[in-house]
Write a protein that holds these residues in place. Structure first.
Motif, PDB file in Angstrom:
ATOM      1  N   SER A 302      18.685  -3.692  -1.215  1.00  0.00           N
ATOM      2  CA  SER A 302      19.214  -5.031  -1.239  1.00  0.00           C
ATOM      3  C   SER A 302      18.680  -6.308  -1.492  1.00  0.00           C
ATOM      4  O   SER A 302      18.771  -7.423  -1.736  1.00  0.00           O
ATOM      5  CB  SER A 302      20.474  -5.036  -0.113  1.00  0.00           C
ATOM      6  N   GLU A 307      18.285  -6.512  -7.772  1.00  0.00           N
ATOM      7  CA  GLU A 307      19.897  -6.383  -7.450  1.00  0.00           C
ATOM      8  C   GLU A 307      20.793  -7.689  -7.774  1.00  0.00           C
ATOM      9  O   GLU A 307      21.946  -7.579  -7.925  1.00  0.00           O
ATOM     10  CB  GLU A 307      19.925  -6.217  -5.908  1.00  0.00           C
ATOM     11  N   ARG A 333      27.342  -3.870  -0.749  1.00  0.00           N
ATOM     12  CA  ARG A 333      26.570  -4.303  -1.816  1.00  0.00           C
ATOM     13  C   ARG A 333      27.093  -5.733  -2.374  1.00  0.00           C
ATOM     14  O   ARG A 333      26.259  -6.741  -2.505  1.00  0.00           O
ATOM     15  CB  ARG A 333      26.195  -3.354  -2.827  1.00  0.00           C
TER      16      ARG A 333
END
Length: 387
Positions: A302, A307, A333
């Protein structure tokens, strides 16, 4: 502009070394009041989401940016650099609208960018052939970045809008062999996603003929095989490889969703038993690609810059997820992405998925039809862009 350079340019790129928000847009903005105004508008708008004191500043900046763009377009110019800059301005304003939660206004800017790209002309040397449309922009690094930028929004937008892309994606074939700011080494996947969006199942009121069904099935199978055969560059970083394969699996989910719609509409599958068998096969494929998508995403920390591009695969997987562990992973997420970026399309995507999951849980007890994010979007009358 300092906030744009230091903050905004880092929130959407998947690569520090290949960041066109810095290397292309900033130099272009030096000679363009329209583009510089759009960048300031985007930055001040984002700043206002974390500090209310900038609300008025953001509104003023947006008004200035729109006025400058209108002035630049009204002057008209055959200079390809001016056309590139105007298209870039439309795209920056599009991104700004998406980030601020304007679920409809962004599409107007996409149409504006499309019109500028379609009408572009470039003659390199006297006696050479005049290059038109997207081909006119391919002669510069800036132009190629603008084309990939446009394609990213146009093609991914077609998925949630349920429409065909505004431009055929043929122009991408010779400009995706680079590490792209948005998708790294995965921008070639956009070509296949565009082909899926161009598949044209008829509406429920139309009747299929047998040849039409076979032709559509053959085309779907062809795209499926091309997606499965797609490979990442061997020299890419592990995070970029994982991102590319996450998009491939998400594209397969999208393809299987379209095939599912086709089967439900097709008269060839009039036998309920045959139709249910085919739907069962697709359900298994969707489940496998949902798991594969999440496995690839799990390989991207993350904290990794890559990402930034995960909204699309997370949403496509989330729309089909049924396992509690998968749903929790997707939710977590998306929360982390929202907390870091404060982009309102992330918040909107999560809200849609939460409604899908709630309806899916209710279905288990009420035996109602399965929930689908497309129906929820249509019922709410809003447009979602997963970029």
């Amino acid at each position: 502009m300092k906030y744009y350079v230091n903050v905004m340019t880092q929130l959407l790129t998947v690569s520090y070394q290949h960041n066109s928000f810095l290397s292309e847009f900033v130099p272009m903005a030096v000679d363009s009041p329209a583009l510089s105004g759009a960048l300031v508008s985007w930055a001040s708008g984002h700043l206002s989401t974390v500090d209310n004191r900038y609300k008025i500043t953001a509104l003023e900046a947006r008004s200035t940016a729109l006025s400058r763009l209108a002035e630049a377009i009204s002057r008209g110019s055959d200079n390809i650099s001016v056309q590139e800059t105007n298209a870039a301005t439309c795209l920056v304003l599009l991104i700004s609208e998406v980030c601020l939660g304007n679920h409809a206004g962004w599409y107007d800017h996409l149409i504006g960018a499309k019109n500028i790209i379609s009408s572009a002309k470039f003659l390199a040397n006297t006696g050479d052939e005049m290059l038109l449309g997207p081909n006119a922009l391919k002669g510069s690094v800036e132009g190629r970045w603008i084309l990939r930028n446009f394609a990213y929004h146009d093609i991914l937008g077609s998925v949630t809008l349920g429409t065909k892309p505004l431009l055929r994606a043929d122009y991408l074939h010779d400009i995706t062999g680079v590490i792209d700011t948005y998708l790294g080494i995965g921008s070639g996947i956009l070509i296949l996603i565009a082909e899926i969006s161009y598949l044209d199942p008829k509406s429920k009121s139309d009747t299929y003929t047998l040849p039409q069904n076979k032709k559509m099935s053959s085309k779907c199978s062809e795209i499926e095989q091309r997606l499965k055969a797609w490979q990442c560059h061997s020299d890419a970083t592990s995070a970029l490889v994982a991102l590319g394969y996450a998009y491939r699996s998400a594209a397969l989910i999208y393809l299987y969703r379209r095939m599912r719609s086709f089967i439900r509409l097709g008269s060839e599958y009039s036998s309920p038993t045959h139709r249910n068998e085919l739907l069962g096969v697709l359900a298994s494929k969707i489940s496998l690609e949902t798991t594969a998508t999440l496995n690839h995403i799990a390989e991207i920390p993350s904290t990794e810059i890559v990402e930034s591009a995960l909204l699309f695969p997370l949403f496509l997987a989330g729309g089909e997820a049924t396992k509690t562990m998968e749903i929790n992973l997707i939710r977590q997420r998306l929360y982390l992405m929202l907390e870091k970026r404060h982009f309102q399309n992330i918040s909107r995507a999560l809200a849609i998925l939460e409604e899908v999951w709630d309806r899916r849980m209710a279905r288990l007890t009420l035996e109602s039809d399965d929930a689908d994010w497309q129906e929820i979007l249509a019922g709410q009358g809003c447009q979602l862009l997963l970029t």
